[in-house]
Scaffold this motif. Structure first.
Motif, mmCIF file in Angstrom:
data_model
loop_
_atom_site.group_PDB
_atom_site.id
_atom_site.type_symbol
_atom_site.label_atom_id
_atom_site.label_comp_id
_atom_site.label_asym_id
_atom_site.label_seq_id
_atom_site.Cartn_x
_atom_site.Cartn_y
_atom_site.Cartn_z
ATOM 1 N N ILE A 184 3.912 -13.419 -2.417
ATOM 2 C CA ILE A 184 5.247 -12.898 -2.714
ATOM 3 C C ILE A 184 5.217 -12.039 -3.977
ATOM 4 C CG2 ILE A 184 7.615 -13.574 -3.346
ATOM 5 C CD1 ILE A 184 7.346 -15.873 -1.409
ATOM 6 N N GLN A 185 5.825 -10.873 -3.859
ATOM 7 C CA GLN A 185 6.068 -10.039 -5.040
ATOM 8 C C GLN A 185 7.566 -9.790 -5.065
ATOM 9 O OE1 GLN A 185 4.227 -8.277 -2.381
ATOM 10 N NE2 GLN A 185 2.473 -9.545 -2.892
ATOM 11 N N CYS A 186 8.173 -9.760 -6.243
ATOM 12 C CA CYS A 186 9.585 -9.419 -6.248
ATOM 13 C C CYS A 186 9.724 -7.929 -5.932
ATOM 14 C CB CYS A 186 10.251 -9.790 -7.572
ATOM 15 S SG CYS A 186 9.807 -8.755 -8.961
ATOM 16 N N ALA A 187 10.938 -7.511 -5.562
ATOM 17 C CA ALA A 187 11.159 -6.131 -5.119
ATOM 18 C C ALA A 187 10.684 -5.115 -6.149
ATOM 19 C CB ALA A 187 12.641 -5.923 -4.823
ATOM 20 N N LEU A 188 10.749 -5.502 -7.449
ATOM 21 C CA LEU A 188 10.352 -4.560 -8.489
ATOM 22 C C LEU A 188 8.898 -4.126 -8.354
ATOM 23 C CD1 LEU A 188 12.085 -5.902 -11.731
ATOM 24 C CD2 LEU A 188 12.786 -4.010 -10.246
ATOM 25 N N TYR A 189 8.080 -4.954 -7.699
ATOM 26 C CA TYR A 189 6.655 -4.605 -7.558
ATOM 27 C C TYR A 189 6.511 -3.266 -6.838
ATOM 28 C CZ TYR A 189 1.734 -4.902 -6.270
ATOM 29 O OH TYR A 189 0.404 -4.637 -6.111
ATOM 30 N N ASN A 190 7.059 -3.174 -5.631
ATOM 31 C CA ASN A 190 6.949 -1.905 -4.895
ATOM 32 C C ASN A 190 7.768 -0.797 -5.534
ATOM 33 O OD1 ASN A 190 5.108 -2.712 -3.017
ATOM 34 N ND2 ASN A 190 6.403 -2.352 -1.229
ATOM 35 N N ILE A 191 8.899 -1.175 -6.157
ATOM 36 C CA ILE A 191 9.741 -0.139 -6.762
ATOM 37 C C ILE A 191 9.021 0.480 -7.966
ATOM 38 C CG2 ILE A 191 11.967 0.330 -7.877
ATOM 39 C CD1 ILE A 191 13.173 -1.913 -6.116
ATOM 40 N N ILE A 192 8.394 -0.346 -8.812
ATOM 41 C CA ILE A 192 7.645 0.185 -9.957
ATOM 42 C C ILE A 192 6.475 1.037 -9.460
ATOM 43 C CG2 ILE A 192 6.106 -0.451 -11.863
ATOM 44 C CD1 ILE A 192 7.954 -2.820 -12.425
ATOM 45 N N LYS A 193 5.851 0.591 -8.367
ATOM 46 C CA LYS A 193 4.667 1.289 -7.869
ATOM 47 C C LYS A 193 5.035 2.626 -7.205
ATOM 48 C CE LYS A 193 0.409 -0.352 -5.613
ATOM 49 N NZ LYS A 193 -0.152 -1.429 -4.797
ATOM 50 N N PHE A 194 6.111 2.625 -6.406
ATOM 51 C CA PHE A 194 6.377 3.812 -5.585
ATOM 52 C C PHE A 194 7.658 4.573 -5.931
ATOM 53 C CE2 PHE A 194 4.099 0.783 -2.628
ATOM 54 C CZ PHE A 194 2.850 1.351 -2.828
ATOM 55 N N ARG A 195 8.585 3.949 -6.693
ATOM 56 C CA ARG A 195 9.827 4.635 -7.085
ATOM 57 C C ARG A 195 10.135 4.362 -8.561
ATOM 58 N NH1 ARG A 195 9.363 6.068 -2.374
ATOM 59 N NH2 ARG A 195 10.931 6.005 -0.707
ATOM 60 N N LYS B 207 0.820 -1.209 0.000
ATOM 61 C CA LYS B 207 0.000 0.000 0.000
ATOM 62 C C LYS B 207 0.854 1.259 0.000
ATOM 63 C CE LYS B 207 -3.623 -2.576 0.232
ATOM 64 N NZ LYS B 207 -2.856 -3.789 -0.164
ATOM 65 N N ARG B 208 0.330 2.283 -0.667
ATOM 66 C CA ARG B 208 0.989 3.585 -0.728
ATOM 67 C C ARG B 208 1.008 4.199 0.668
ATOM 68 N NH1 ARG B 208 1.790 6.628 -5.190
ATOM 69 N NH2 ARG B 208 0.695 5.052 -6.375
ATOM 70 N N PRO B 209 2.176 4.665 1.123
ATOM 71 C CA PRO B 209 2.237 5.283 2.450
ATOM 72 C C PRO B 209 1.272 6.471 2.526
ATOM 73 C CG PRO B 209 4.453 4.991 1.533
ATOM 74 C CD PRO B 209 3.478 4.647 0.443
ATOM 75 N N GLY B 210 0.670 6.681 3.675
ATOM 76 C CA GLY B 210 -0.251 7.813 3.838
ATOM 77 C C GLY B 210 -1.696 7.356 3.933
#
Ligand code: FAD
Ligand code: FES
Lengths: 387, 90
Positions: A240-251, A54-57
């Motif tokens: 499980i999601q690889c690290a790219l999941y959150n990185i693509i979503k948030f960075r 989830k997106r912080p905030g």
């Protein structure tokens, strides 16, 4: 004269959750669904009910409130929804750079009081022994869970019907009856239905439905491709999601690989209760086009073997795709529109609609029945897009 | 008694469960599938789909030809994940 107190358009997980909650206030509810219950996104989705995606905030805070409701949900609905609230959520990283990016996102996420930690490669493999030997480390959220989205949608629908709601399928809303800036009913391919309160719960189609009422609300489909394998013995418990999941979503600015960025492709994988593995996924803008593409499948499968070499000999039995209801700022639209009285939005949850469905139903029902929800949802107001 | 008959062998779905799904509103093979998981097994409905169509026709009085089939998706035959492995990377 009135056909219902509230008409809900869309019999997906949102529409059915709202219908169930409104019944508790004794409201007469009519759900109009153009195909069938759960015919939208619920049949082509993962079942992550977790914090770490989830997106912080505000979105994280909403998720915290929603996931708290999952604890008693199966009991309240009286059905098995295959909810495992300690399955855990994990995002393995391939190198220190990915690990550090995840850690910085997790730090922002933790401001909502959730338990999201960074663990070593060995700790990750101790939790999920099928992970590749060279995984550098991982983000881990022990309190993230998973659910069966089809079962949950059907369970909401059954509970709504027991509470008095009428769910009318094979009925498509084609327009609205509007008088003096207020909604008075809907037009469908089966005739007109009258009522002063309408909820647009059309998921990825909610932008099109709003347009029929003259409202320009930017909900658009973001396609995700998936594959399902044959049932196998116990393989993994966490989602499980690889690290790219959150990185693509948030960075996204940190992603160098153009192909990965265009497809929004990262690995997401979970094992369902019957043993099949769901492997995904992409985040693409391709309109309402549902085809599976070789390019996307190729990236997803390569990443699946990269993190789980033992998948090599497992058979895929089906490819499919679904749509996430995307909004430009990544937040759902919840609440009444100022431009059209009686017209409520409950759509745009993108990749988190399963996890956010219980709280959405509760808050929209409170707003309609009591005039004010128990939790402030001003940041989610659709009016932020109606200048 | 007859309703204990397994219609979808891959997923062990009985005739009674399919009838219950139809009473719950399913009027297509996909509708039955989303409620019971029939057709989601190893054979992806090759064995059970026709039988389910016939049960829907019988229960709803619809013409079997009008009942929407299961939304079959590729592949026609299962393929292994390993087929996608990077060759040069080994
Ligand atoms: C690949 C993928 C993975 C995902 N993974 C997760 C996850 O792990 N966790 C999570 O929480 N979420 C996940 N999601 C997101 C989640 O699936 C969605 O947010 C959620 O299902 C949206 O539900 P909904 O009820 O808003 O929309 P839908 O389920 O699409 O329902 C909308 C309904 O409205 C109906 N409709 C549309 N127009 C009309 C009309 N004019 N008249 C009548 N009816 C109409 C449609 O037929 C449909 O039934 C994922 C999504 C995808 C695609
Ligand atoms: S018999 Fe139903 S899926 Fe194989």
């Amino acid at each position: 004269m009135q056909d219902a107190d509230v008409i809900i358009i869309g019999g997906g997980i949102m529409g059915c959750s709202i219908a169930w909650q409104l019944g508790k206030y004794g409201k007469r509810v009519l759900v109009l669904e153009r195909k069938d219950v759960a015919a939208g996104s619920a049949g082509a989705t993962d079942g992550v009910v977790g914090y770490h995606t989830k997106r912080p905030g505000p979105q994280m805070d909403l998720a915290v409130a929603s996931i708290a409701m999952f604890r008693d949900l199966a009991g309240e609905l009286g059905e098995n929804i295959e909810f495992d609230f300690t399955a855990g959520g994990m995002q393995p990283a391939e190198d220190k750079m990915q690990y550090d990016l995840l850690a910085s996102i997790a730090e922002e996420q933790r401001t909502s009081g959730v338990d999201i930690r960074m663990i070593s490669g060995d700790e990750a493999r101790a939790l999920e022994p099928n992970l590749a030997d060279d995984v550098y480390g991982a983000l881990y959220c022990p309190t993230s869970g998973k659910v069966n989205p089809l079962k949950l949608t059907n369970a909401f629908a059954h509970a709504a019907k027991r509470g008095g709601a009428v769910i009318q399928t094979e009925t498509e809303v084609t327009g609205f009856l509007i008088r003096d800036g207020a909604v008075k009913g809907v037009c469908t391919d089966r005739g007109e239905y009258y009522c002063d309160t309408v909820v647009n719960a059309c998921g990825s189609w909610a932008g099109l439905t709003a347009k029929m009422a003259g409202l320009d609300l930017p909900v658009t489909p973001r396609k995700g491709q998936l594959a399902v394998t044959e049932p196998v013995d116990f393989f993994m418990r966490a989602t499980i999601q690889c690290a790219l999941y959150n990185i693509i979503k948030f960075r996204p600015e940190a992603i160098r690989d153009k192909r990965a960025l265009k497809l929004g492709a990262s690995l997401s994988i979970e094992q369902t209760e019957n043993g099949g593995m769901i492997i995904g996924s992409t985040r693409e803008f391709a309109g309402f086009e549902k085809e599976n593409t070789f390019e996307a499948i190729d990236v997803m499968m390569k990443r699946a073997i990269r993190f789980f070499p033992a998948l090599e000999n497992v058979d895929i039995i089906r490819f499919f795709s679904g749509f996430r209801p995307y909004t430009p700022d990544g937040l759902p639209m919840l609440g009444e529109t100022a431009a059209l009285k009686g017209f409520y939005m409950a759509a745009g949850h993108e990749g988190d609609g399963i996890a956010l469905s219980p709280i959405t139903g509760k808050l929209i029902a409170e707003l309609i029945a009591e005039g004010k929800p128990s939790y402030n949802i001003d940041v989610f107001s659709p009016n932020r897009f109606l200048g | 008694m007859k309703n204990d008959v397994i219609i979808c062998r891959c997923q062990e779905v009985t005739e009674q469960e399919i009838i219950d799904a139809i009473r719950d509103g399913a009027s297509t093979v996909d509708g039955v599938k989303r409620r019971t998981r029939a057709c989601m097994g190893l054979c992806q409905g090759k064995t059970c789909e026709r039988l389910i169509e016939r049960i829907i026709a019988r229960e709803t009085g619809k013409n079997p030809a009008e009942i929407l089939p299961n939304n079959a998706r590729m592949p026609a035959r299962p393929i292994t994940v390993g087929l996608f492995r990077d060759k040069e990377g080994e």
